[in-house]
Write an enzyme that holds these catalytic residues in place. Sequence first.
Site, PDB file in Angstrom:
ATOM      1  N   ASP A  67       3.168   8.602   1.747  1.00 20.42           N
ATOM      2  CA  ASP A  67       2.653   8.669   3.335  1.00 20.42           C
ATOM      3  C   ASP A  67       3.545   9.142   4.433  1.00 20.42           C
ATOM      4  O   ASP A  67       3.131   9.332   5.247  1.00 20.42           O
ATOM      5  CB  ASP A  67       2.155   7.373   3.491  1.00 20.42           C
ATOM      6  CG  ASP A  67       0.631   6.979   3.446  1.00 20.42           C
ATOM      7  OD1 ASP A  67      -0.077   7.998   3.412  1.00 20.42           O
ATOM      8  OD2 ASP A  67       0.159   5.900   3.630  1.00 20.42           O
ATOM      9  N   LYS A  97      -8.646  11.581  -1.895  1.00 20.76           N
ATOM     10  CA  LYS A  97      -7.179  11.582  -2.522  1.00 20.76           C
ATOM     11  C   LYS A  97      -7.193  11.842  -3.890  1.00 20.76           C
ATOM     12  O   LYS A  97      -6.714  12.466  -4.243  1.00 20.76           O
ATOM     13  CB  LYS A  97      -6.359  10.506  -1.792  1.00 20.76           C
ATOM     14  CG  LYS A  97      -6.363  10.627  -0.260  1.00 20.76           C
ATOM     15  CD  LYS A  97      -5.765   9.211   0.284  1.00 20.76           C
ATOM     16  CE  LYS A  97      -5.621   9.408   1.935  1.00 20.76           C
ATOM     17  NZ  LYS A  97      -5.172   8.106   2.544  1.00 20.76           N
ATOM     18  N   GLN A 154      -3.429   1.797   1.273  1.00 20.43           N
ATOM     19  CA  GLN A 154      -4.602   2.391   2.164  1.00 20.43           C
ATOM     20  C   GLN A 154      -4.879   1.387   3.403  1.00 20.43           C
ATOM     21  O   GLN A 154      -5.247   0.176   3.108  1.00 20.43           O
ATOM     22  CB  GLN A 154      -5.939   2.523   1.434  1.00 20.43           C
ATOM     23  CG  GLN A 154      -6.999   3.151   2.393  1.00 20.43           C
ATOM     24  CD  GLN A 154      -6.826   4.540   2.926  1.00 20.43           C
ATOM     25  OE1 GLN A 154      -6.275   5.528   2.060  1.00 20.43           O
ATOM     26  NE2 GLN A 154      -6.931   4.895   4.125  1.00 20.43           N
TER      27      GLN A 154
END
Length: 287
Positions: free
Chosen positions: A119, A52, A96
């Site tokens: 997200d 990412k 995460q």
Amino acid sequence: MAKLLESKSVVDSQLEKLKKRVAALSQLGIVPNMRVILVGENPASLVYVKNKKTLSEKVGAQCTIDKLPENISKADFVSHLNSVVNNSAVHGCFVQLPLPQQLKDTPIAHMIPPSMDVDGFTPDSLFALMEGDKGEKALLPCTPKGIITLLQHYNIDISGKNIVIIGRSLIVGKPMSYLFTNHDATVTLCHSKTKNIKEHTQMADIIVVAIGVAEYLDETFLSKNKNQVIIDVGMNKKPDGKLCGDVHFQKVKDHCDSITPVPGGVGPMTVLSLIENLIFAAERKGR
Ligand code: NAP
């Protein structure tokens, strides 16, 4: 052999568009800024956050990974997350997963402001999806968003199609069902209690498998017409350590029209969507 719906060409073409959007932001003195909160040393998580960060930096955005110790207390974790979401220089942030046991019930989705929710998991983001959003209003969940981008890139129509999704998780199956519905598909959402799954999959135009069971879907789930599109979300490790999907690629590849490979299919699309969300978040804040 079915057509391979590889992500590489999609990512390459979308990256060019994203770089232009980042360049336009930089004219306004804005650099999209993402903060990633990583707790512990889970090897898969380390790889995901690195991917990412790499992609963020490729488009000219900033990405900082806050590495917190595995044994961090809940109070310290909450305090850290609050400091990130209250930092006005940050445009997007996410935690995460998975988290260690002591943090599992932290209401993260309620702590991240929807404007920073790259997200796409906060209640506001999910409610926008339920209301019919296709990404104009809210930041969409990354894997479903990435699957739509992939299908559109390969000119695969969604409107009016019968789509069967196997798996009803909050991060893939459920939001995917709403997003396909918003794109005018007719959706059947299957799960572990669904009876006769094959009766559903054999009738589908598009099948999405997101269950976490290695090589679950074989040719017996498919129509004899060899005209179906298969999207494999699964990321599983075989006993020999190799990565595989929820679809048995070798058994299915000659029995469908097109299929996403694993690796090189849905996974990179998820990362791309995260970066798209970051840039969208920075653009909205800059307005
Ligand atoms: P999850 O939270 O583990 O949930 C699994 C879902 O699959 C549940 O709804 C479960 O049904 C259903 N299921 C399990 N076994 C089944 C079976 N034999 N038949 C029918 N349904 C079954 O799933 P997830 O987090 O969405 O992850 C699914 C897979 O996708 C994993 O391999 C994960 O690593 C991968 N993944 C990949 C990406 C990517 O970017 N490529 C992103 C996210 C996840 P019940 O609800 O009835 O228990």
